[in-house]
Design an enzyme around this catalytic site. Structure first.
Site, PDB file in Angstrom:
ATOM      1  N   LYS A  60      -6.722  -0.311  11.393  1.00  0.00           N
ATOM      2  CA  LYS A  60      -6.808  -1.443  10.978  1.00  0.00           C
ATOM      3  C   LYS A  60      -4.903  -0.361   9.873  1.00  0.00           C
ATOM      4  CE  LYS A  60      -5.873  -1.088   5.317  1.00  0.00           C
ATOM      5  NZ  LYS A  60      -4.905  -1.025   4.524  1.00  0.00           N
ATOM      6  N   GLU A  92       0.761  -1.332   0.039  1.00  0.00           N
ATOM      7  CA  GLU A  92      -0.222   0.180   0.350  1.00  0.00           C
ATOM      8  C   GLU A  92       1.132   1.390  -0.256  1.00  0.00           C
ATOM      9  OE1 GLU A  92      -2.988  -0.060   3.061  1.00  0.00           O
ATOM     10  OE2 GLU A  92      -3.023   2.021   2.885  1.00  0.00           O
ATOM     11  N   HIS A 103      -2.170   9.946  -0.042  1.00  0.00           N
ATOM     12  CA  HIS A 103      -2.484   8.902  -0.568  1.00  0.00           C
ATOM     13  C   HIS A 103      -2.052   9.388  -2.277  1.00  0.00           C
ATOM     14  CE1 HIS A 103      -3.995   4.971   0.863  1.00  0.00           C
ATOM     15  NE2 HIS A 103      -4.053   4.463   0.621  1.00  0.00           N
ATOM     16  N   ASP A 122       4.842 -14.355  11.984  1.00  0.00           N
ATOM     17  CA  ASP A 122       3.080 -14.679  11.789  1.00  0.00           C
ATOM     18  C   ASP A 122       2.053 -13.603  12.156  1.00  0.00           C
ATOM     19  OD1 ASP A 122       0.246 -16.101  11.641  1.00  0.00           O
ATOM     20  OD2 ASP A 122       1.325 -17.710  12.418  1.00  0.00           O
TER      21      ASP A 122
HETATM   22  C1  MEV Z   1      -5.700   3.553   5.304  1.00  0.00           C
HETATM   23  O1  MEV Z   1      -4.605   1.946   4.463  1.00  0.00           O
HETATM   24  C2  MEV Z   1      -5.420   3.456   6.055  1.00  0.00           C
HETATM   25  C3  MEV Z   1      -6.425   4.273   7.398  1.00  0.00           C
HETATM   26  O2  MEV Z   1      -7.665   4.360   6.924  1.00  0.00           O
HETATM   27  C4  MEV Z   1      -6.166   4.596   8.269  1.00  0.00           C
HETATM   28  C5  MEV Z   1      -7.031   4.914   9.308  1.00  0.00           C
HETATM   29  O3  MEV Z   1      -7.867   5.830   9.384  1.00  0.00           O
HETATM   30  O4  MEV Z   1      -6.740   5.193  10.315  1.00  0.00           O
HETATM   31  C6  MEV Z   1      -5.826   6.271   6.555  1.00  0.00           C
END
Ligand code: MEV
Length: 440
Positions: A280, A84, A393, A296
């Site tokens: 995430k 990513e 991004h 792992d």
């Molecule tokens: C993207 O991979 C992760 C984010 O969505 C995490 C978040 O929103 O805190 C930017």
């Protein structure tokens, strides 16, 4: 695809031939390209092939470096395996920001791992508990050869308990075992001990007088380590005076930034929609380092998410507080890691990663991994509450799009400049390339 028998017996080339035939039947005209990604060093390729079954090629992921992580006064360059875009950039940016503000303060809270023998017993509870108190030392004695090596390294079995689970499931009991596995993740060690406990439990029950008058038998259902390790915990803290957040606060004052940040963290504590995305982002950093060190990531993820829901509601893993003019951002999470054995030893790049990190112990690696997770979370929240994430991004995404469009170096430079203040989308980039101005 057609059904196939004996697929695993085919050679690698035969498997690819079979696949090629199948794809042709699907009307895919392209020849299977997987051989392009074989390693030219046959010995190395054999190592990769042998990690798994039915392997036909390697699947490449980028391997990047995030420098300037100051953790407990030591500076680390952190290897990250992730596809990513912007994760490595965000980690590096956060690390650099905290480098001059005290860095990450990390500490290990505990390193206990667990496993269970899950079994059924239909007889009276008291009988089972009496029996267990008698055979406990015999059980421990039965695994002395398995634990000897671990004990010589300072680890071993910490505790063995019989647990009554019959309120959850009829006739269900566990032998719950606590382990210290030092620098090893310890899965093989733990499972060997548990399987031996399972066999010995049945054997001892058959011949034990407490069971002679009973027709009931102990039925061992399974013996397996638990990937839930809430007693293998690390804590990491970032802290600085609020006014020092200025550099990162965009158009806001440092205090406004800090308050908005704290609010964002609190939202993840109470709202599951946000909590999952919040976590995430944390695992963006954690998984990337876990992969780079041959650990792992499925186990780490499963455990982290279960821990995030430990009080019955899934919550964000990090916390933020503003007190006495100070900004404090921290996280406590379970990380059962190893730096010896398993893939850490076999995967050539896992070895490189551990070298880059200065050959850390498992405890030290726990602290590094937690710091990277918190850095990633800090970076994501900072973007979210200031510019939004799309700006950063998309800058990285732009490069991916340009690559897909086979842009020349000159086109890449022009596009980077052109999209400084514009929204990136696949079609807008393609349009620019197709117009091909001022590329000629
Ligand atoms: C993207 O991979 C992760 C984010 O969505 C995490 C978040 O929103 O805190 C930017």
């Amino acid at each position: 695809m057609d059904r196939v028998n004996g697929f695993s017996k085919l050679s690698k080339d035969e498997k690819i031939d079979w696949l090629e035939l199948q794809l042709k039947k699907f009307g895919t005209s392209s020849v299977v390209d997987v051989k392009k990604f074989w390693h030219k060093d046959e010995n190395l390729q054999k190592i990769f092939d042998d990690f798994s079954e039915n392997t036909i090629s390697n699947f490449y992921f980028p391997y990047g470096l995030a420098p300037n992580f100051k953790i407990n006064e030591k500076i680390y360059t952190v290897p990250l395996v992730i596809e990513e875009s912007s994760v490595v950039a965000a980690a590096s940016k956060s690390a650099k920001f905290w480098l001059s503000r005290g860095g990450f303060q990390a500490r290990i809270l505990s390193t206990t791992k667990k496993g269970q023998v899950h079994f059924s017993w239909k007889g009276p509870k008291e009988k089972l508990f009496n029996f267990f108190s008698v055979i406990k030392s015999e059980l421990l004695f039965s695994v002395k050869d398995i634990v000897a090596n671990m004990e010589s390294r300072g680890g071993g079995i910490q505790d063995v308990q019989l647990i009554d689970k019959t309120d959850k499931l009829e006739h269900y009991y566990q032998i719950d075992v606590k382990f210290e596995t030092c620098d090893a993740m310890g899965a093989n060690f733990i499972n060997s001990v548990l399987e031996s406990f399972g066999e010995n439990l049945k054997r001892l029950a058959l011949s034990h007088e407490a069971f002679l008058d009973s027709e009931k038998e102990i039925e061992v259902i399974m013996c397996i380590l638990s990937n839930y390790t809430p007693e293998c915990l690390v804590n990491v803290v970032l802290e600085c005076p609020i006014e020092e957040l200025g550099e990162f606060s965009g158009k806001m004052s440092p205090l406004e930034f800090a308050q908005k940040f704290e609010r964002a963290v609190k939202i993840a504590k109470v709202d599951v929609n946000r909590a999952v995305t919040h976590n995430k982002g944390i695992f963006n950093g954690i998984d990337a380092l876990i992969l780079a060190t041959g650990n792992d990531f499925r186990a780490i993820e499963a455990c982290g998410h279960a821990y995030a829901a430990k009080d019955g509601q899934y919550r964000g893993l990090s916390s933020c507080s503003l007190k006495n003019g100070r900004f404090r951002f921290e996280m406590t999470l379970p990380l059962a890691l190893g730096t010896v054995g398993g893939l850490t030893k076999l995967h050539p790049l896992a070895k490189v990663s551990l070298d880059i990190l200065g050959r850390p112990s498992a405890r030290e690696l726990m602290m590094i991994v937690a710091s990277v997770g918190l850095a990633q979370n800090f970076g994501a929240l900072r973007s979210l509450i200031t510019t939004g994430i799309q700006k950063g991004h998309m800058k990285m995404h732009l490069l991916n799009i340009l690559n897909q469009l086979d842009a020349t170096e000159q086109q890449v430079e022009f596009a980077k400049d052109y999209f400084q203040d514009k929204t990136v989308s696949f079609s807008s980039v393609r349009e620019l390339i197709e117009k091909d101005q001022p590329f000629q």
